[in-house]
Design an enzyme around this catalytic site. Sequence first.
Site, short mmCIF file in Angstrom:
data_model
loop_
_atom_site.label_atom_id
_atom_site.label_comp_id
_atom_site.label_asym_id
_atom_site.label_seq_id
_atom_site.Cartn_x
_atom_site.Cartn_y
_atom_site.Cartn_z
N LYS A 246 1.03 -0.75 -0.12
CA LYS A 246 0.14 -0.03 0.31
C LYS A 246 0.78 1.39 -0.09
O LYS A 246 2.35 0.85 0.15
CB LYS A 246 -1.41 0.17 1.20
CG LYS A 246 -1.82 -1.37 1.00
CD LYS A 246 -3.25 -1.54 2.45
CE LYS A 246 -4.07 -2.48 2.18
NZ LYS A 246 -5.30 -1.89 3.02
N TYR B 164 -12.36 -2.13 -3.66
CA TYR B 164 -12.95 -2.68 -1.93
C TYR B 164 -14.43 -2.61 -2.48
O TYR B 164 -15.15 -2.44 -1.26
CB TYR B 164 -12.29 -1.77 -1.64
CG TYR B 164 -11.26 -2.09 -1.28
CD1 TYR B 164 -10.97 -3.01 -0.12
CD2 TYR B 164 -10.07 -0.94 -1.66
CE1 TYR B 164 -10.03 -3.49 -0.16
CE2 TYR B 164 -8.31 -1.59 -0.86
CZ TYR B 164 -8.25 -2.33 -0.40
OH TYR B 164 -6.82 -2.75 0.35
N ARG C 113 -1.21 -14.29 4.35
CA ARG C 113 -2.24 -13.97 5.49
C ARG C 113 -1.36 -14.30 7.06
O ARG C 113 -2.24 -13.15 8.31
CB ARG C 113 -3.58 -14.18 5.89
CG ARG C 113 -4.84 -13.77 4.69
CD ARG C 113 -5.74 -15.10 4.79
NE ARG C 113 -6.99 -14.40 5.65
CZ ARG C 113 -7.39 -12.67 5.77
NH1 ARG C 113 -6.72 -12.43 5.28
NH2 ARG C 113 -8.17 -12.43 6.42
N ASN D 254 -1.84 0.16 6.32
CA ASN D 254 -1.81 -1.18 7.09
C ASN D 254 -0.35 -1.75 5.91
O ASN D 254 -0.45 -3.01 6.48
CB ASN D 254 -2.83 -2.08 7.97
CG ASN D 254 -3.59 -2.82 6.60
OD1 ASN D 254 -3.52 -2.09 5.25
ND2 ASN D 254 -4.79 -3.30 6.94
N HIS E 32 -2.05 -5.54 1.47
CA HIS E 32 -3.23 -6.55 1.93
C HIS E 32 -3.01 -7.70 0.77
O HIS E 32 -2.15 -7.91 0.04
CB HIS E 32 -4.12 -5.34 0.90
CG HIS E 32 -5.86 -6.36 -0.19
ND1 HIS E 32 -6.47 -6.27 0.72
CD2 HIS E 32 -5.51 -6.96 -0.86
CE1 HIS E 32 -7.31 -7.36 0.27
NE2 HIS E 32 -6.93 -8.14 -1.00
N GLU F 2 -10.01 -11.06 -7.26
CA GLU F 2 -8.38 -9.80 -7.19
C GLU F 2 -7.29 -10.46 -8.17
O GLU F 2 -6.99 -9.30 -8.41
CB GLU F 2 -8.56 -10.05 -5.62
CG GLU F 2 -9.24 -10.02 -4.43
CD GLU F 2 -8.75 -9.53 -3.11
OE1 GLU F 2 -7.90 -9.71 -3.03
OE2 GLU F 2 -9.66 -8.93 -2.31
P1 CMP Z 1 -7.32 -4.39 3.74
O1 CMP Z 1 -6.90 -5.46 3.97
O2 CMP Z 1 -6.39 -4.29 2.58
O3 CMP Z 1 -9.51 -4.66 3.54
C1 CMP Z 1 -9.67 -4.04 3.37
C2 CMP Z 1 -9.31 -2.68 4.10
O4 CMP Z 1 -10.21 -1.84 5.06
C3 CMP Z 1 -8.27 -3.38 5.23
O5 CMP Z 1 -7.27 -3.70 4.74
C4 CMP Z 1 -8.08 -1.91 6.16
O6 CMP Z 1 -6.24 -1.02 5.53
C5 CMP Z 1 -9.43 -0.85 6.02
N1 CMP Z 1 -9.90 -0.94 7.18
C6 CMP Z 1 -10.02 -2.24 7.92
N2 CMP Z 1 -10.96 -1.04 9.00
C7 CMP Z 1 -10.82 -0.69 9.34
C8 CMP Z 1 -11.48 0.61 10.08
N3 CMP Z 1 -12.03 1.04 11.03
N4 CMP Z 1 -11.02 2.13 9.81
C9 CMP Z 1 -10.25 2.12 8.45
N5 CMP Z 1 -9.98 1.75 7.56
C10 CMP Z 1 -9.95 0.44 8.18
#
Ligand code: CMP
Length: 140
Positions: free
Chosen positions: A10, A50, A86, A113, A116, A127
């Site tokens: 990311k 998403y 994961r 984070n 993904h 995906e």
């Molecule tokens: P990802 O695995 O890319 O899939 C969906 C993403 O939404 C997740 O990682 C997080 O980065 C994001 N996400 C999940 N929960 C929250 C939250 N409470 N606030 C902001 N972003 C979130």
Amino acid sequence: AVERTLSIIKPDAVADNVIGKIYTRFEDAGLKVVAAKMMLLSEEKAGGFYAEHKERPFFSELVEFMTSGPVLVQVLEGEGAIAQNRDIMGATNPADAAPGTIRADFAKEVSRNAVHGSDSAASAAREISYFFSESEIFSR
Ligand code: CMP
């Protein structure tokens, strides 16, 4: 079984200059990078990726973040690749991620984070085809 999974490094991790360190985590876990591209996602491309989160309160923040800078998108291949990826990513929220996982080491908050990874075989199939054609994947 040998599987493929879709992985995204990311914008936070690209900006932090840790692409190589994250690739090393993949390789050390027995995952092979069989396709990769760097791209700046449009709002439409990120929103479509998403789509399942469209009704979540964090959806607009998520799309804004994912379009804020370049991402590196890759297909990882290996034995049990979906669960393996994961495992090495750690929990979605870096605050909950086990020590030594990618998110524990390279991410600061749940909304930024670092990586993904597909969460199931069905997501992986969707995906991967969202970003790559079969001719862009080099199974080895
Ligand atoms: P990802 O695995 O890319 O899939 C969906 C993403 O939404 C997740 O990682 C997080 O980065 C994001 N996400 C999940 N929960 C929250 C939250 N409470 N606030 C902001 N972003 C979130």
